[in-house]
Design an enzyme around this catalytic site. Structure first.
Site, PDB file in Angstrom:
ATOM      1  N   HIS A   1     -27.473 -22.349 -11.277  1.00 39.25           N
ATOM      2  CA  HIS A   1     -26.480 -21.948 -12.274  1.00 39.25           C
ATOM      3  C   HIS A   1     -27.051 -20.750 -13.037  1.00 39.25           C
ATOM      4  CE1 HIS A   1     -24.474 -25.738 -11.392  1.00 39.25           C
ATOM      5  NE2 HIS A   1     -23.414 -25.234 -12.010  1.00 39.25           N
TER       6      HIS A   1
ATOM      7  N   ASP B   1       0.854  -1.183   0.000  1.00 38.21           N
ATOM      8  CA  ASP B   1       0.000   0.000   0.000  1.00 38.21           C
ATOM      9  C   ASP B   1       0.891   1.235   0.000  1.00 38.21           C
ATOM     10  OD1 ASP B   1      -3.184   0.492   0.749  1.00 38.21           O
ATOM     11  OD2 ASP B   1      -1.887   2.175   1.339  1.00 38.21           O
TER      12      ASP B   1
ATOM     13  N   SER C   1     -11.990  -9.027 -12.026  1.00 36.78           N
ATOM     14  CA  SER C   1     -12.973  -9.753 -11.203  1.00 36.78           C
ATOM     15  C   SER C   1     -14.326  -9.825 -11.892  1.00 36.78           C
ATOM     16  CB  SER C   1     -13.109  -9.096  -9.837  1.00 36.78           C
ATOM     17  OG  SER C   1     -13.397  -7.714  -9.961  1.00 36.78           O
TER      18      SER C   1
ATOM     19  N   ARG D   1     -24.694 -12.678  -6.774  1.00 39.45           N
ATOM     20  CA  ARG D   1     -25.898 -11.955  -6.336  1.00 39.45           C
ATOM     21  C   ARG D   1     -27.142 -12.490  -7.048  1.00 39.45           C
ATOM     22  NH1 ARG D   1     -22.624  -6.258  -6.764  1.00 39.45           N
ATOM     23  NH2 ARG D   1     -22.016  -6.087  -4.550  1.00 39.45           N
TER      24      ARG D   1
ATOM     25  N   ALA E   1      -9.362   4.919  -6.188  1.00 41.69           N
ATOM     26  CA  ALA E   1     -10.433   5.692  -5.558  1.00 41.69           C
ATOM     27  C   ALA E   1     -11.671   4.824  -5.447  1.00 41.69           C
ATOM     28  CB  ALA E   1     -10.731   6.938  -6.378  1.00 41.69           C
TER      29      ALA E   1
ATOM     30  N   HIS F   1     -19.357  -5.180 -15.810  1.00 44.72           N
ATOM     31  CA  HIS F   1     -19.639  -5.140 -14.368  1.00 44.72           C
ATOM     32  C   HIS F   1     -20.139  -3.724 -14.088  1.00 44.72           C
ATOM     33  CE1 HIS F   1     -19.384  -5.475 -10.073  1.00 44.72           C
ATOM     34  NE2 HIS F   1     -18.370  -4.636  -9.970  1.00 44.72           N
TER      35      HIS F   1
ATOM     36  N   ARG G   1     -19.727   3.212 -11.462  1.00 43.50           N
ATOM     37  CA  ARG G   1     -18.372   2.680 -11.561  1.00 43.50           C
ATOM     38  C   ARG G   1     -17.593   3.396 -12.660  1.00 43.50           C
ATOM     39  NH1 ARG G   1     -21.847  -1.732 -10.859  1.00 43.50           N
ATOM     40  NH2 ARG G   1     -21.520  -2.894  -8.919  1.00 43.50           N
TER      41      ARG G   1
ATOM     42  N   ASP H   1     -21.488 -10.321  -9.298  1.00 41.62           N
ATOM     43  CA  ASP H   1     -22.834 -10.094  -9.822  1.00 41.62           C
ATOM     44  C   ASP H   1     -23.559 -11.422 -10.032  1.00 41.62           C
ATOM     45  OD1 ASP H   1     -22.496  -6.976 -11.090  1.00 41.62           O
ATOM     46  OD2 ASP H   1     -20.708  -8.219 -10.971  1.00 41.62           O
TER      47      ASP H   1
ATOM     48  N   THR I   1     -10.167  -3.232  -9.144  1.00 40.53           N
ATOM     49  CA  THR I   1     -10.527  -1.818  -9.049  1.00 40.53           C
ATOM     50  C   THR I   1     -11.524  -1.441 -10.144  1.00 40.53           C
ATOM     51  OG1 THR I   1      -8.297  -1.389  -8.218  1.00 40.53           O
ATOM     52  CG2 THR I   1      -9.570   0.512  -8.934  1.00 40.53           C
ATOM     53  N   ASN I   2     -12.478  -0.609  -9.802  1.00 39.57           N
ATOM     54  CA  ASN I   2     -13.507  -0.174 -10.755  1.00 39.57           C
ATOM     55  C   ASN I   2     -13.109   1.085 -11.512  1.00 39.57           C
ATOM     56  OD1 ASN I   2     -15.661  -2.091 -10.580  1.00 39.57           O
ATOM     57  ND2 ASN I   2     -16.072  -1.356  -8.511  1.00 39.57           N
ATOM     58  N   PRO I   3     -13.609   1.264 -12.754  1.00 39.25           N
ATOM     59  CA  PRO I   3     -14.461   0.328 -13.502  1.00 39.25           C
ATOM     60  C   PRO I   3     -13.634  -0.849 -14.014  1.00 39.25           C
ATOM     61  CG  PRO I   3     -13.984   2.237 -14.860  1.00 39.25           C
ATOM     62  CD  PRO I   3     -13.372   2.511 -13.516  1.00 39.25           C
TER      63      PRO I   3
ATOM     64  N   ARG J   1     -27.561 -15.502  -8.249  1.00 32.94           N
ATOM     65  CA  ARG J   1     -27.852 -16.827  -7.694  1.00 32.94           C
ATOM     66  C   ARG J   1     -28.483 -16.712  -6.304  1.00 32.94           C
ATOM     67  NH1 ARG J   1     -22.864 -20.739  -9.702  1.00 32.94           N
ATOM     68  NH2 ARG J   1     -22.797 -19.938 -11.829  1.00 32.94           N
TER      69      ARG J   1
END
Length: 316
Positions: free
Chosen positions: A170, A37, A145, A153, A82, A177, A90, A150, A121-123, A155
């Site tokens: 499934h 970090d 990722s 979520r 950030a 994302h 995002r 998603d 990290t997003n987006p 499922r």
């Protein structure tokens, strides 16, 4: 079975990075976890706090480090940047986080060209594409990722509605994302049955599934969590553990990570989420289940949303 060193380096010791390390420690998937970090003292504090739990978990060496520690790692995860604020999409983060991503990736590749880069990290889709561009690594070794969380979520919501273990559901979320993501109901199954067949045979007298409502909940759940507590960290930490474990243990798991497209569904040169087989080499292959015409059109529209942002920030 582990095939590599079992070493995972996490860049960013904030809420997501620290939670990822904690979940990875409990799972016992890694033999060594290094936290990096820009606030080295924070990384040291997180590592010390985690290491004090060694008695309760499988053995793992946890410490703070610097970019030289990327050498010999199986996975280097980028969790720095950030964070998304309340009311912010995002995609709104891209201008801030693209510079952070570039600086981090350049430092990583100075130390290793063998590790798999995992972008959280997003987006995430745009930054995965950027990390691929900045690193010069093969496309299979740079992944995001994506929609792994998603999909979980999705499922979860179906599990709650139908009263069935989420592990027997499934269901995949494809594309970005973000707000343009696609929930392809045509390939969703419960206990091996298509949704409509399962619901027809189910003896429970539950209300009909409102597909639009579930899709909205999946897309907006992160916003609700951010409004309530300021950040998402627990579930995404677990999603990162699933991805990392699939790599370290050479599992050949099919997960909707963000990866570079090469003509799938007529989409090329953007990173987005499709079911991909993950093992120690990264993305082994992309799976393209048969989608309806409407689902394919929605997926292409999602890809264009990502591509538009790439062009705005000058990525090729």
């Amino acid at each position: 079975m582990s095939t590599g060193s079992g070493k995972v380096v996490i860049i960013g010791a904030g809420a997501v990075g620290a939670t990822f390390a904690y979940a990875l420690q409990i799972r016992g998937a890694a033999r060594e976890i290094v936290l990096i970090d820009m606030d080295h003292r924070r990384a040291e504090g997180q590592a010390l706090d985690l290491s004090h739990g060694e008695f309760f978990t499988p053995p793992v060496d946890i410490r703070a480090g610097d970019y030289q520690d990327c050498a010999g790692a199986d996975v280097v995860a980028i969790c720095a940047g950030a964070k998304q604020k309340s009311g912010q999409s995002r995609m709104d983060l891209v201008e801030t986080n693209i510079g952070i991503c570039k600086a981090i990736v350049e430092k990583i590749v100075e130390q290793t060209a063998e590790a798999i880069l995992l972008v959280a990290t997003n987006p995430v889709d745009v930054l995965t594409y950027a990390a691929l561009h900045f690193s010069g690594l093969p496309k299979e070794r740079v992944i995001g990722s994506g929609t792994v969380l998603d999909s979980a979520r999705f499922r979860h919501l179906l599990s709650r509605h139908c009263g069935i273990d989420a592990r027997n559901v499934h269901a995949y979320v494809l594309g970005e994302h973000g707000d343009s993501e696609v929930l392809p109901w045509s390939i969703t199954t419960l206990a091996g049955m298509k949704m409509e067949d399962y619901c027809r045979a189910c003896p429970q007298k539950c209300p009909d599934i409102n597909s639009q409502q579930i899709a909205t909940e999946v897309r907006t759940s992160a916003y609700h969590i951010i409004d309530a507590k300021g950040a998402t960290n627990f579930a995404v930490g677990l999603a990162l553990v699933k991805i990392t474990t699939s790599i370290i243990r050479d599992e050949n798991s099919a997960l909707t990570v963000s990866t570079l497209t090469g003509g799938q569904y007529g989409i090329s040169d953007v990173c987005l989420s499709l079911p991909a087989v993950l093992n120690s080499g990264g993305v082994d292959r992309i799976i393209c289940p048969k989608l309806t015409g409407a689902e394919q059109a929605a997926l292409k529209s999602s890809a264009e949303t990502i591509r538009r942002i790439q062009r705005q920030i000058g990525l090729p």
